[in-house]
Design a protein around this motif. Structure first.
Motif, short mmCIF file in Angstrom:
data_model
loop_
_atom_site.label_atom_id
_atom_site.label_comp_id
_atom_site.label_asym_id
_atom_site.label_seq_id
_atom_site.Cartn_x
_atom_site.Cartn_y
_atom_site.Cartn_z
N ASN A 45 0.83 -1.08 0.12
CA ASN A 45 -0.04 0.05 0.06
C ASN A 45 0.94 1.31 0.07
O ASN A 45 2.34 1.14 0.12
CB ASN A 45 -0.87 0.17 1.08
CG ASN A 45 -1.99 -0.87 1.41
OD1 ASN A 45 -2.78 -1.20 0.43
ND2 ASN A 45 -1.89 -1.81 2.41
N ILE A 46 0.27 2.35 0.03
CA ILE A 46 0.72 3.69 -0.23
C ILE A 46 0.69 4.23 1.37
O ILE A 46 -0.72 4.66 1.46
CB ILE A 46 0.56 4.57 -1.21
CG1 ILE A 46 1.17 4.04 -2.59
CG2 ILE A 46 1.20 5.98 -0.87
CD1 ILE A 46 2.71 3.98 -2.69
N GLU A 47 1.25 4.57 2.09
CA GLU A 47 1.35 5.22 3.40
C GLU A 47 1.57 6.59 3.39
O GLU A 47 2.29 6.99 2.38
CB GLU A 47 1.94 4.44 4.59
CG GLU A 47 1.64 3.30 4.78
CD GLU A 47 0.35 2.94 5.24
OE1 GLU A 47 -0.16 3.58 6.19
OE2 GLU A 47 -0.13 1.84 5.03
N VAL A 48 0.72 7.31 3.94
CA VAL A 48 1.04 8.80 3.94
C VAL A 48 1.04 9.32 5.41
O VAL A 48 0.38 9.15 6.24
CB VAL A 48 -0.29 9.68 3.32
CG1 VAL A 48 -0.13 11.16 3.21
CG2 VAL A 48 -0.75 9.05 1.78
N GLU A 49 2.07 10.25 5.50
CA GLU A 49 2.52 10.89 6.78
C GLU A 49 2.46 12.39 6.67
O GLU A 49 3.01 12.85 5.37
CB GLU A 49 3.90 10.63 7.23
CG GLU A 49 4.32 11.15 8.39
CD GLU A 49 5.65 10.85 8.92
OE1 GLU A 49 6.07 11.41 10.07
OE2 GLU A 49 6.44 10.09 8.17
N ILE A 50 1.62 13.27 7.27
CA ILE A 50 1.38 14.62 7.09
C ILE A 50 2.44 15.37 7.85
O ILE A 50 2.53 15.18 9.07
CB ILE A 50 0.09 14.94 7.25
CG1 ILE A 50 -1.05 14.46 6.65
CG2 ILE A 50 -0.19 16.54 7.14
CD1 ILE A 50 -0.85 14.67 4.86
N LEU A 51 3.31 15.98 7.39
CA LEU A 51 4.43 16.89 8.09
C LEU A 51 3.79 18.48 8.09
O LEU A 51 3.58 18.95 7.18
CB LEU A 51 5.88 16.69 7.68
CG LEU A 51 6.17 15.36 7.30
CD1 LEU A 51 7.61 15.57 6.72
CD2 LEU A 51 6.51 14.80 8.73
N PRO A 52 3.68 18.86 9.48
CA PRO A 52 3.30 20.54 9.45
C PRO A 52 4.51 21.54 8.87
O PRO A 52 5.68 20.98 8.81
CB PRO A 52 3.20 20.68 10.93
CG PRO A 52 4.16 19.57 11.55
CD PRO A 52 4.20 18.37 10.69
N PRO A 53 4.23 22.48 8.59
CA PRO A 53 5.11 23.55 8.19
C PRO A 53 6.07 23.75 9.05
O PRO A 53 5.93 23.56 10.39
CB PRO A 53 4.35 24.78 7.68
CG PRO A 53 3.08 24.57 8.56
CD PRO A 53 2.71 23.08 8.70
N PRO A 54 7.36 24.10 8.62
CA PRO A 54 8.47 24.28 9.75
C PRO A 54 8.03 25.57 10.56
O PRO A 54 7.60 26.57 9.97
CB PRO A 54 9.77 24.40 9.06
CG PRO A 54 9.15 25.09 7.52
CD PRO A 54 7.75 24.38 7.27
N SER A 55 8.37 25.43 11.90
CA SER A 55 8.22 26.60 12.79
C SER A 55 9.11 27.84 12.37
O SER A 55 10.23 27.64 11.80
CB SER A 55 8.50 26.16 14.18
OG SER A 55 9.83 25.77 14.53
N ALA A 56 8.91 29.08 12.96
CA ALA A 56 9.79 30.14 12.63
C ALA A 56 10.95 29.94 13.49
O ALA A 56 11.93 30.31 12.83
CB ALA A 56 8.97 31.35 13.32
N GLU A 57 11.11 29.06 14.53
CA GLU A 57 12.24 28.77 15.21
C GLU A 57 13.12 27.94 14.40
O GLU A 57 14.52 28.23 14.29
CB GLU A 57 11.99 28.14 16.69
CG GLU A 57 13.09 27.70 17.37
CD GLU A 57 12.66 27.11 18.74
OE1 GLU A 57 12.80 25.81 18.87
OE2 GLU A 57 12.41 27.89 19.74
N LEU A 58 12.56 26.89 13.76
CA LEU A 58 13.22 25.95 13.02
C LEU A 58 13.79 26.59 11.89
O LEU A 58 15.09 26.48 11.33
CB LEU A 58 12.56 24.81 12.45
CG LEU A 58 13.04 23.68 11.65
CD1 LEU A 58 14.42 23.34 12.04
CD2 LEU A 58 12.10 22.72 11.23
#
Length: 78
Positions: free
Chosen positions: A42-55
């Motif tokens: 199968n194709i699994e999907v992981e959602i990554l949030p946008p980078p923080s201002a600190e990062l």
């Protein structure tokens, strides 16, 4: 109308920017990224949030601090 693009491949995964309208409809932060990878047929999907201002600031600082090293590595290539 959407256009088809080839997402960048990283190892066995692909990173795809989630369009703002899709992010809003899903209730996730705009600028999020979907990472797709194969798992048991199968194709699994992981959602990554946008980078923080600190990062972002940390990355900017490190890039500036090691700018000459990165330029030399780029010059030397693989």
């Amino acid at each position: 109308m959407s256009k088809t693009v080839a997402p960048p491949k990283t190892g066995l995964s692909w990173a795809v920017d989630i369009p703002p309208d899709v992010a809003r409809s899903m209730g996730i932060a705009e600028g999020s990224i979907a990472v797709l990878h194969p798992e048991n047929g199968n194709i699994e999907v992981e959602i990554l949030p946008p980078p923080s201002a600190e990062l972002k600031e940390s990355v900017r600082r490190i890039c500036e601090e090691y700018r000459e090293t990165f330029e030399e590595l780029k010059r030397l290539g693989d």
